[in-house]
Design an enzyme around this catalytic site. Structure first.
Site, PDB file in Angstrom:
ATOM      1  N   ASP A 111      -6.250 -21.284  31.521  1.00 28.25           N
ATOM      2  CA  ASP A 111      -7.546 -20.234  32.093  1.00 28.25           C
ATOM      3  C   ASP A 111      -8.131 -19.673  31.005  1.00 28.25           C
ATOM      4  O   ASP A 111      -7.632 -19.583  29.955  1.00 28.25           O
ATOM      5  CB  ASP A 111      -6.411 -19.503  32.967  1.00 28.25           C
ATOM      6  CG  ASP A 111      -7.709 -18.252  33.495  1.00 28.25           C
ATOM      7  OD1 ASP A 111      -8.844 -18.699  33.982  1.00 28.25           O
ATOM      8  OD2 ASP A 111      -7.511 -17.309  33.633  1.00 28.25           O
ATOM      9  N   SER A 112      -9.383 -19.252  31.212  1.00 30.07           N
ATOM     10  CA  SER A 112      -9.949 -18.335  30.209  1.00 30.07           C
ATOM     11  C   SER A 112      -9.211 -17.076  29.666  1.00 30.07           C
ATOM     12  O   SER A 112      -9.421 -16.793  28.404  1.00 30.07           O
ATOM     13  CB  SER A 112     -11.283 -17.941  30.699  1.00 30.07           C
ATOM     14  OG  SER A 112     -11.263 -17.358  32.088  1.00 30.07           O
TER      15      SER A 112
ATOM     16  N   TYR B 155     -15.313 -16.360  30.862  1.00 31.15           N
ATOM     17  CA  TYR B 155     -15.988 -17.608  30.823  1.00 31.15           C
ATOM     18  C   TYR B 155     -17.406 -17.485  31.867  1.00 31.15           C
ATOM     19  O   TYR B 155     -18.164 -18.118  32.017  1.00 31.15           O
ATOM     20  CB  TYR B 155     -15.363 -18.883  31.200  1.00 31.15           C
ATOM     21  CG  TYR B 155     -14.355 -19.268  30.054  1.00 31.15           C
ATOM     22  CD1 TYR B 155     -14.139 -18.666  29.030  1.00 31.15           C
ATOM     23  CD2 TYR B 155     -13.884 -20.720  30.349  1.00 31.15           C
ATOM     24  CE1 TYR B 155     -13.412 -19.393  27.868  1.00 31.15           C
ATOM     25  CE2 TYR B 155     -13.291 -21.274  29.483  1.00 31.15           C
ATOM     26  CZ  TYR B 155     -12.959 -20.847  28.253  1.00 31.15           C
ATOM     27  OH  TYR B 155     -12.094 -21.183  27.128  1.00 31.15           O
ATOM     28  N   GLY B 156     -17.005 -16.464  32.996  1.00 30.26           N
ATOM     29  CA  GLY B 156     -17.895 -16.562  34.297  1.00 30.26           C
ATOM     30  C   GLY B 156     -19.184 -16.508  34.114  1.00 30.26           C
ATOM     31  O   GLY B 156     -19.926 -17.219  35.178  1.00 30.26           O
TER      32      GLY B 156
ATOM     33  N   CYS C 174      -8.331 -22.144  36.438  1.00 30.19           N
ATOM     34  CA  CYS C 174      -9.614 -21.265  36.480  1.00 30.19           C
ATOM     35  C   CYS C 174     -10.944 -22.094  37.335  1.00 30.19           C
ATOM     36  O   CYS C 174     -11.322 -23.124  37.093  1.00 30.19           O
ATOM     37  CB  CYS C 174     -10.059 -21.377  35.008  1.00 30.19           C
ATOM     38  SG  CYS C 174     -11.474 -20.375  34.572  1.00 30.19           S
ATOM     39  N   ASN C 175     -11.471 -21.192  38.214  1.00 32.83           N
ATOM     40  CA  ASN C 175     -12.674 -21.895  38.844  1.00 32.83           C
ATOM     41  C   ASN C 175     -13.745 -22.000  38.090  1.00 32.83           C
ATOM     42  O   ASN C 175     -14.447 -23.265  38.110  1.00 32.83           O
ATOM     43  CB  ASN C 175     -12.868 -20.773  40.234  1.00 32.83           C
ATOM     44  CG  ASN C 175     -11.776 -20.581  41.079  1.00 32.83           C
ATOM     45  OD1 ASN C 175     -11.743 -21.380  42.126  1.00 32.83           O
ATOM     46  ND2 ASN C 175     -10.836 -19.852  40.882  1.00 32.83           N
ATOM     47  N   THR C 176     -14.079 -21.144  37.184  1.00 28.86           N
ATOM     48  CA  THR C 176     -15.072 -21.474  36.351  1.00 28.86           C
ATOM     49  C   THR C 176     -14.930 -22.728  35.593  1.00 28.86           C
ATOM     50  O   THR C 176     -15.958 -23.627  35.252  1.00 28.86           O
ATOM     51  CB  THR C 176     -15.469 -20.143  35.493  1.00 28.86           C
ATOM     52  OG1 THR C 176     -15.266 -18.967  36.313  1.00 28.86           O
ATOM     53  CG2 THR C 176     -16.911 -20.293  34.854  1.00 28.86           C
TER      54      THR C 176
ATOM     55  N   CYS D 253     -11.679 -17.186  42.532  1.00 30.48           N
ATOM     56  CA  CYS D 253     -11.562 -16.854  41.184  1.00 30.48           C
ATOM     57  C   CYS D 253     -10.132 -16.293  40.913  1.00 30.48           C
ATOM     58  O   CYS D 253      -9.642 -15.549  41.928  1.00 30.48           O
ATOM     59  CB  CYS D 253     -12.438 -15.684  40.785  1.00 30.48           C
ATOM     60  SG  CYS D 253     -12.136 -14.821  38.975  1.00 30.48           S
ATOM     61  N   THR D 254      -9.620 -16.796  39.840  1.00 33.47           N
ATOM     62  CA  THR D 254      -8.134 -16.505  39.888  1.00 33.47           C
ATOM     63  C   THR D 254      -7.788 -15.294  39.817  1.00 33.47           C
ATOM     64  O   THR D 254      -6.475 -14.757  39.544  1.00 33.47           O
ATOM     65  CB  THR D 254      -7.490 -17.402  38.813  1.00 33.47           C
ATOM     66  OG1 THR D 254      -8.266 -17.201  37.598  1.00 33.47           O
ATOM     67  CG2 THR D 254      -7.497 -18.737  38.995  1.00 33.47           C
ATOM     68  N   HIS D 255      -8.383 -14.335  39.126  1.00 31.01           N
ATOM     69  CA  HIS D 255      -8.494 -12.864  38.890  1.00 31.01           C
ATOM     70  C   HIS D 255      -8.367 -11.973  40.544  1.00 31.01           C
ATOM     71  O   HIS D 255      -7.678 -11.057  40.362  1.00 31.01           O
ATOM     72  CB  HIS D 255      -9.485 -12.403  38.160  1.00 31.01           C
ATOM     73  CG  HIS D 255      -9.353 -12.444  36.602  1.00 31.01           C
ATOM     74  ND1 HIS D 255      -9.365 -13.730  36.128  1.00 31.01           N
ATOM     75  CD2 HIS D 255      -9.046 -11.663  35.583  1.00 31.01           C
ATOM     76  CE1 HIS D 255      -9.080 -13.611  34.909  1.00 31.01           C
ATOM     77  NE2 HIS D 255      -9.275 -12.349  34.594  1.00 31.01           N
TER      78      HIS D 255
HETATM   79  N1  DGL Z   1     -10.312 -17.160  35.749  1.00 35.95           N
HETATM   80  C1  DGL Z   1     -11.647 -17.455  35.944  1.00 35.95           C
HETATM   81  C2  DGL Z   1     -12.047 -18.037  37.362  1.00 35.95           C
HETATM   82  O1  DGL Z   1     -11.204 -18.464  37.735  1.00 35.95           O
HETATM   83  C3  DGL Z   1     -12.429 -15.772  35.903  1.00 35.95           C
HETATM   84  C4  DGL Z   1     -12.433 -15.407  34.735  1.00 35.95           C
HETATM   85  C5  DGL Z   1     -13.576 -15.484  33.724  1.00 35.95           C
HETATM   86  O2  DGL Z   1     -14.894 -15.435  33.855  1.00 35.95           O
HETATM   87  O3  DGL Z   1     -13.348 -16.123  32.543  1.00 35.95           O
HETATM   88  O4  DGL Z   1     -13.050 -18.261  37.530  1.00 35.95           O
END
Ligand code: DGL
Length: 271
Positions: free
Chosen positions: A8-9, A40-41, A71-73, A190-192
């Site tokens: 993940d980021s 990363y978003g 990580c979705n991004t 988004c994983t957060h």
């Molecule tokens: N973990 C990232 C996601 O799931 C979000 C965090 C980021 O922007 O880096 O998209």
């Protein structure tokens, strides 16, 4: 040792790892968070791809045969190119999987009227990955994306229980419902965002189902391993967990506790 790699980021992928270790505790796992370069978003396609590829190569070097982009991004902006262009050159027997497709797959059983709202980062929404995957599987669904630019910073800065978080969460929920008032399913893309679940629930009308990815992605990994014995037998099973970060070790270990609910120790690496 051939652990399952989770990338993940930053910290968010720990919510995915948590579900993996609950459902599939016997496997070895390596978590890698690129905290020094997160978030990363709102980064460009090329940069997210470049950073994600570096992380995947590092996880391969560490012995992983299977890497999950938690990580979705990264799944939205880097997965396809890595699968199609890079993997055949690096090692065609290794695998990199993402978390968008498994999430999309279950939505057909969840939404009742086909109106789905996706909360995610700018990168994920602008990539249109959810809409593209949904249109392949469920062309009749109406998908509305909402960029929640402040949600990751709220979590990363430990403000997810604050009153300030209420303002931004309510704002995004009101906005997406003003675009499509018939939405009956919200996806936390988004994983957060699972850390904001309590507050998201507070401002979500009770007829709307909120879909969080962790459990879905863990079930999907379980089914992948059952369907791919050639990969399953390569994944070692000593129940170990190792954590790596590109930021300071102590900073990562302290914040990781919020996501995992337990203390861990991490090692710093350079990508
Ligand atoms: N973990 C990232 C996601 O799931 C979000 C965090 C980021 O922007 O880096 O998209």
């Amino acid at each position: 040792m051939s652990p399952i790699g989770v990338f993940d980021s930053g910290y968010g992928g720990l919510t995915i790892l948590n579900q993996f270790t609950q459902l599939l505790p016997e496997y070895d796992y390596i978590y890698l968070g690129d905290n020094a370069r997160a978030p990363y978003g709102n980064r460009s396609f090329d940069i997210v791809y470049e950073f994600t590829l570096q992380a995947v190569c590092k996880l391969f070097e560490m012995g992983c045969e299977l890497v999950i982009l938690g990580c979705n991004t990264a799944s939205a902006k880097a997965l396809r190119t890595i699968q199609q262009k890079d993997l055949p050159l690096i090692d065609p027997n290794k695998r990199v999987l993402g978390i968008i497709r498994p999430t999309v797959e279950v939505l057909g059983n969840i939404t009742r009227n086909g109106h789905v709202g996706i909360f995610a980062t700018e990168g994920t929404i602008q990539s249109d990955s959810y809409a593209i995957e949904l249109s392949k599987m469920y062309p009749e669904m109406k998908v509305t994306g909402e960029i929640c630019s402040m949600w990751v910073p709220l979590v990363e800065n430990k403000e997810f229980r604050s009153e300030g978080a209420d303002y931004f969460i309510q704002k995004n929920i009101n906005h997406i419902l003003s675009v499509d008032s018939q939405i009956d399913t919200f996806v936390l893309g988004c994983t957060h965002y699972p850390l904001l679940l309590e507050k998201i629930r507070k401002f979500t009308p009770s007829n709307i189902t909120i879909v969080s990815q962790g459990e879905i992605v863990a079930n999907s990994l379980c089914s992948y391993l059952q369907r791919h014995p050639e990969m399953e037998t390569k994944c070692t099973k000593n129940g170990t967990r190792q954590f790596f970060t590109t930021e300071s070790e102590t900073k990562f270990s302290d914040s990781a506790e919020i996501f995992l609910g337990r203390k861990i120790s991490a090692k710093r690496i350079i990508l």
